[in-house]
Design a protein around this motif. Structure first.
Motif, PDB file in Angstrom:
ATOM      1  N   GLY A  17      -3.291  -3.560   6.303  1.00 33.86           N
ATOM      2  CA  GLY A  17      -4.743  -3.741   6.317  1.00 33.86           C
ATOM      3  C   GLY A  17      -5.156  -5.154   6.678  1.00 33.86           C
ATOM      4  O   GLY A  17      -6.135  -5.355   7.402  1.00 33.86           O
ATOM      5  N   ILE A  18      -4.381  -6.152   6.203  1.00 39.38           N
ATOM      6  CA  ILE A  18      -4.792  -7.544   6.457  1.00 39.38           C
ATOM      7  C   ILE A  18      -4.720  -7.890   7.940  1.00 39.38           C
ATOM      8  O   ILE A  18      -5.368  -8.824   8.389  1.00 39.38           O
ATOM      9  CB  ILE A  18      -4.004  -8.589   5.619  1.00 39.38           C
ATOM     10  CG1 ILE A  18      -2.494  -8.411   5.764  1.00 39.38           C
ATOM     11  CG2 ILE A  18      -4.428  -8.554   4.168  1.00 39.38           C
ATOM     12  CD1 ILE A  18      -1.673  -9.467   5.043  1.00 39.38           C
ATOM     13  N   ILE A  19      -3.949  -7.110   8.703  1.00 44.58           N
ATOM     14  CA  ILE A  19      -3.926  -7.316  10.160  1.00 44.58           C
ATOM     15  C   ILE A  19      -5.319  -7.018  10.725  1.00 44.58           C
ATOM     16  O   ILE A  19      -5.762  -7.606  11.695  1.00 44.58           O
ATOM     17  CB  ILE A  19      -2.860  -6.403  10.830  1.00 44.58           C
ATOM     18  CG1 ILE A  19      -1.449  -6.792  10.345  1.00 44.58           C
ATOM     19  CG2 ILE A  19      -2.938  -6.482  12.360  1.00 44.58           C
ATOM     20  CD1 ILE A  19      -0.326  -5.881  10.833  1.00 44.58           C
ATOM     21  N   LYS A  20      -6.028  -6.076  10.072  1.00 39.75           N
ATOM     22  CA  LYS A  20      -7.374  -5.704  10.517  1.00 39.75           C
ATOM     23  C   LYS A  20      -8.437  -6.171   9.519  1.00 39.75           C
ATOM     24  O   LYS A  20      -9.453  -5.518   9.301  1.00 39.75           O
ATOM     25  CB  LYS A  20      -7.475  -4.180  10.723  1.00 39.75           C
ATOM     26  CG  LYS A  20      -6.527  -3.623  11.773  1.00 39.75           C
ATOM     27  CD  LYS A  20      -6.650  -4.280  13.132  1.00 39.75           C
ATOM     28  CE  LYS A  20      -7.743  -3.734  13.988  1.00 39.75           C
ATOM     29  NZ  LYS A  20      -7.823  -4.474  15.281  1.00 39.75           N
ATOM     30  N   ASP A  21      -8.167  -7.295   8.872  1.00 34.80           N
ATOM     31  CA  ASP A  21      -9.154  -7.955   7.996  1.00 34.80           C
ATOM     32  C   ASP A  21      -9.533  -7.215   6.719  1.00 34.80           C
ATOM     33  O   ASP A  21     -10.663  -7.314   6.251  1.00 34.80           O
ATOM     34  CB  ASP A  21     -10.427  -8.312   8.783  1.00 34.80           C
ATOM     35  CG  ASP A  21     -10.334  -9.755   9.304  1.00 34.80           C
ATOM     36  OD1 ASP A  21      -9.377 -10.452   8.916  1.00 34.80           O
ATOM     37  OD2 ASP A  21     -11.210 -10.181  10.065  1.00 34.80           O
ATOM     38  N   SER A  22      -8.594  -6.470   6.145  1.00 33.93           N
ATOM     39  CA  SER A  22      -8.866  -5.952   4.797  1.00 33.93           C
ATOM     40  C   SER A  22      -8.618  -7.099   3.818  1.00 33.93           C
ATOM     41  O   SER A  22      -8.094  -8.152   4.184  1.00 33.93           O
ATOM     42  CB  SER A  22      -7.917  -4.799   4.452  1.00 33.93           C
ATOM     43  OG  SER A  22      -6.631  -5.294   4.102  1.00 33.93           O
ATOM     44  N   LYS A  23      -8.972  -6.893   2.570  1.00 35.23           N
ATOM     45  CA  LYS A  23      -8.600  -7.850   1.532  1.00 35.23           C
ATOM     46  C   LYS A  23      -7.114  -7.692   1.244  1.00 35.23           C
ATOM     47  O   LYS A  23      -6.511  -6.665   1.588  1.00 35.23           O
ATOM     48  CB  LYS A  23      -9.391  -7.569   0.243  1.00 35.23           C
ATOM     49  CG  LYS A  23     -10.842  -8.014   0.296  1.00 35.23           C
ATOM     50  CD  LYS A  23     -11.483  -7.814  -1.064  1.00 35.23           C
ATOM     51  CE  LYS A  23     -12.953  -8.140  -1.068  1.00 35.23           C
ATOM     52  NZ  LYS A  23     -13.269  -9.560  -0.851  1.00 35.23           N
ATOM     53  N   GLY A  24      -6.539  -8.681   0.596  1.00 30.72           N
ATOM     54  CA  GLY A  24      -5.149  -8.595   0.181  1.00 30.72           C
ATOM     55  C   GLY A  24      -4.944  -9.441  -1.061  1.00 30.72           C
ATOM     56  O   GLY A  24      -5.733 -10.349  -1.348  1.00 30.72           O
ATOM     57  N   LEU A 161      -5.535 -14.769  -2.893  1.00 35.38           N
ATOM     58  CA  LEU A 161      -6.482 -13.718  -2.522  1.00 35.38           C
ATOM     59  C   LEU A 161      -6.823 -13.884  -1.043  1.00 35.38           C
ATOM     60  O   LEU A 161      -7.240 -14.956  -0.615  1.00 35.38           O
ATOM     61  CB  LEU A 161      -7.747 -13.823  -3.381  1.00 35.38           C
ATOM     62  CG  LEU A 161      -8.940 -12.963  -2.962  1.00 35.38           C
ATOM     63  CD1 LEU A 161      -8.618 -11.478  -3.058  1.00 35.38           C
ATOM     64  CD2 LEU A 161     -10.168 -13.288  -3.816  1.00 35.38           C
ATOM     65  N   ILE A 162      -6.617 -12.813  -0.294  1.00 32.21           N
ATOM     66  CA  ILE A 162      -6.972 -12.831   1.125  1.00 32.21           C
ATOM     67  C   ILE A 162      -8.307 -12.090   1.251  1.00 32.21           C
ATOM     68  O   ILE A 162      -8.372 -10.884   0.960  1.00 32.21           O
ATOM     69  CB  ILE A 162      -5.891 -12.118   1.980  1.00 32.21           C
ATOM     70  CG1 ILE A 162      -4.527 -12.782   1.779  1.00 32.21           C
ATOM     71  CG2 ILE A 162      -6.265 -12.112   3.459  1.00 32.21           C
ATOM     72  CD1 ILE A 162      -3.543 -11.984   0.988  1.00 32.21           C
ATOM     73  N   ASN A 163      -9.352 -12.797   1.623  1.00 33.43           N
ATOM     74  CA  ASN A 163     -10.643 -12.139   1.839  1.00 33.43           C
ATOM     75  C   ASN A 163     -10.733 -11.601   3.260  1.00 33.43           C
ATOM     76  O   ASN A 163     -11.299 -10.548   3.513  1.00 33.43           O
ATOM     77  CB  ASN A 163     -11.795 -13.116   1.576  1.00 33.43           C
ATOM     78  CG  ASN A 163     -11.861 -13.503   0.112  1.00 33.43           C
ATOM     79  OD1 ASN A 163     -11.970 -12.646  -0.757  1.00 33.43           O
ATOM     80  ND2 ASN A 163     -11.764 -14.786  -0.184  1.00 33.43           N
ATOM     81  N   SER A 164     -10.190 -12.372   4.197  1.00 31.40           N
ATOM     82  CA  SER A 164     -10.076 -11.960   5.600  1.00 31.40           C
ATOM     83  C   SER A 164      -9.053 -12.907   6.217  1.00 31.40           C
ATOM     84  O   SER A 164      -8.560 -13.807   5.530  1.00 31.40           O
ATOM     85  CB  SER A 164     -11.420 -12.079   6.321  1.00 31.40           C
ATOM     86  OG  SER A 164     -11.839 -13.434   6.352  1.00 31.40           O
ATOM     87  N   THR A 217     -12.428   3.490   7.501  1.00 25.47           N
ATOM     88  CA  THR A 217     -13.230   4.253   6.542  1.00 25.47           C
ATOM     89  C   THR A 217     -12.462   4.626   5.278  1.00 25.47           C
ATOM     90  O   THR A 217     -13.058   4.915   4.250  1.00 25.47           O
ATOM     91  CB  THR A 217     -13.771   5.548   7.180  1.00 25.47           C
ATOM     92  OG1 THR A 217     -12.647   6.339   7.620  1.00 25.47           O
ATOM     93  CG2 THR A 217     -14.673   5.247   8.359  1.00 25.47           C
ATOM     94  N   GLN A 218     -11.122   4.621   5.350  1.00 25.18           N
ATOM     95  CA  GLN A 218     -10.350   5.011   4.165  1.00 25.18           C
ATOM     96  C   GLN A 218      -9.391   3.910   3.695  1.00 25.18           C
ATOM     97  O   GLN A 218      -9.544   3.370   2.606  1.00 25.18           O
ATOM     98  CB  GLN A 218      -9.548   6.292   4.470  1.00 25.18           C
ATOM     99  CG  GLN A 218     -10.419   7.491   4.804  1.00 25.18           C
ATOM    100  CD  GLN A 218      -9.574   8.687   5.202  1.00 25.18           C
ATOM    101  OE1 GLN A 218      -8.631   9.077   4.509  1.00 25.18           O
ATOM    102  NE2 GLN A 218      -9.890   9.278   6.336  1.00 25.18           N
ATOM    103  N   PHE A 219      -8.435   3.574   4.562  1.00 23.90           N
ATOM    104  CA  PHE A 219      -7.363   2.663   4.141  1.00 23.90           C
ATOM    105  C   PHE A 219      -7.894   1.302   3.692  1.00 23.90           C
ATOM    106  O   PHE A 219      -7.599   0.825   2.596  1.00 23.90           O
ATOM    107  CB  PHE A 219      -6.353   2.497   5.287  1.00 23.90           C
ATOM    108  CG  PHE A 219      -5.131   1.698   4.926  1.00 23.90           C
ATOM    109  CD1 PHE A 219      -4.125   2.261   4.155  1.00 23.90           C
ATOM    110  CD2 PHE A 219      -4.969   0.383   5.354  1.00 23.90           C
ATOM    111  CE1 PHE A 219      -2.991   1.526   3.825  1.00 23.90           C
ATOM    112  CE2 PHE A 219      -3.838  -0.349   5.026  1.00 23.90           C
ATOM    113  CZ  PHE A 219      -2.850   0.236   4.258  1.00 23.90           C
ATOM    114  N   ILE A 220      -8.717   0.676   4.536  1.00 25.97           N
ATOM    115  CA  ILE A 220      -9.242  -0.657   4.196  1.00 25.97           C
ATOM    116  C   ILE A 220     -10.243  -0.566   3.041  1.00 25.97           C
ATOM    117  O   ILE A 220     -10.243  -1.406   2.141  1.00 25.97           O
ATOM    118  CB  ILE A 220      -9.847  -1.346   5.446  1.00 25.97           C
ATOM    119  CG1 ILE A 220      -8.700  -1.732   6.407  1.00 25.97           C
ATOM    120  CG2 ILE A 220     -10.677  -2.573   5.083  1.00 25.97           C
ATOM    121  CD1 ILE A 220      -9.124  -2.346   7.721  1.00 25.97           C
TER     122      ILE A 220
END
Length: 312
Positions: A17-24, A161-164, A217-220
């Motif tokens: 997800g973090i590759i596409k700017d999810s939180k981590g 914390l990865i916000n983006s 819509t789901q994973f992130i």
């Protein structure tokens, strides 16, 4: 000579997800560690590690030539130490998603980088991003493409914390309760995972519009919710969202889950005894588990080795 210890890490949430700017959310895992050593050890492991370091040093020389503004090393000392047999003595399993190359990168930066950013400084967002960029370039030697998060976690030994992609911060996590029933655990798949092929599969999947929509819509969405729930100490919502995340991963990331684990992955979702998710890029190594009742999960997974990471 024996250098300081650098610890393994666990990305609790955010893989892919973090590759596409999810939180981590990434936390140090002190059970495994590694250190640079020069003690004349002639074991196969030490020799192999030293040979890897020879290639890594060549890569760092090239990196420094191409990007002198990014990072410079005391290459003379590094080459001398490697020539005299220095190696990375590590208990961190390779290909298990707990950051074996990250700890090595952190150790090399700590000992040989010039004008380095130290852990004791006021770590502003700019400094954290600068470190992440440097570590990403260094670790690319091992993975082809690296976010730099693993070495960053190992170097600082604090939760991140990865916000983006360009917004990261040091964070605090809820205090552990060693008497708590809830737990995060590692499950050993018994298979070594390779990061690069898994990331390649993911990148191929990104070309598909349906996959991209699912990701957003789901994973992130579920990943972000899990990070917020965990940091906020809202464990009830955390388990609801982890279950959703576990389902999405089983449906859409099958190649990253070793085949013999598809069944127990589904079993966790059906029984609510535990929920499984990827630890790192998958394909083997560890699988991360979340449970509201550790004893129940242990009974349900009695054929597998569980390693408790965090209790609450």
């Amino acid at each position: 000579m024996k250098g300081p210890l650098f610890y393994s890490k666990i990305l609790l949430f955010g893989e892919y997800g973090i590759i596409k700017d999810s939180k981590g959310l990434s936390i140090p895992y002190n059970f495994y560690n590694g250190a640079l050593k020069s003690d004349g050890n002639a074991s196969d492991e030490a020799i192999k590690s030293n040979q890897n370091l020879v290639q890594f040093v060549s890569y760092l020389e090239q990196l420094q030539t191409e990007q002198p503004d990014l990072v410079t090393f005391d290459l003379a000392s590094l080459q001398k130490d490697v020539a005299s047999g220095m190696y990375f003595d590590s208990s961190i399993p390779q290909g298990y998603g707990v950051g074996s190359s990250g700890a090595l990168v952190a150790a090399i930066y700590d000992k040989y980088a010039q004008n380095k950013i130290t852990v004791l400084e006021n770590l502003t967002r700019e400094k954290l991003l600068q470190l992440k960029t440097i570590f990403g370039q260094m670790e690319s030697f091992f993975h082809g493409k690296s976010s730099g998060l693993d070495p960053l976690n190992s170097y600082l030994s604090i939760p991140i914390l990865i916000n983006s992609q360009d917004n990261i911060e040091a964070t605090g996590i809820p205090t552990q309760s060693l008497t708590g029933k809830g737990a995060v655990f590692l499950l050993d798949s018994g298979i070594v995972g390779e990061t690069a092929p898994m990331v390649n599969i993911f990148m191929e999947n990104l070309k598909d519009q349906g996959f991209r929509t699912m990701l957003k819509t789901q994973f992130i969405k579920h990943t972000d919710a899990c990070v917020e729930n965990f940091l906020g100490g809202d464990m009830k919502s955390l388990f609801e969202n982890t279950k959703k995340l576990s389902k999405v991963v089983l449906s859409n990331f099958k190649p990253m889950i070793p085949e013999q684990f598809h069944g127990i992955w589904q079993k966790g979702i059906d029984t609510n005894d535990y929920y499984l998710k990827l630890c790192g890029s998958g394909g083997g190594g560890y699988i991360l588990g979340f449970t509201e009742d550790l004893e129940k999960a242990k009974i349900s997974l009695k054929d597998y080795k569980l390693e408790v990471v965090y209790q609450f």
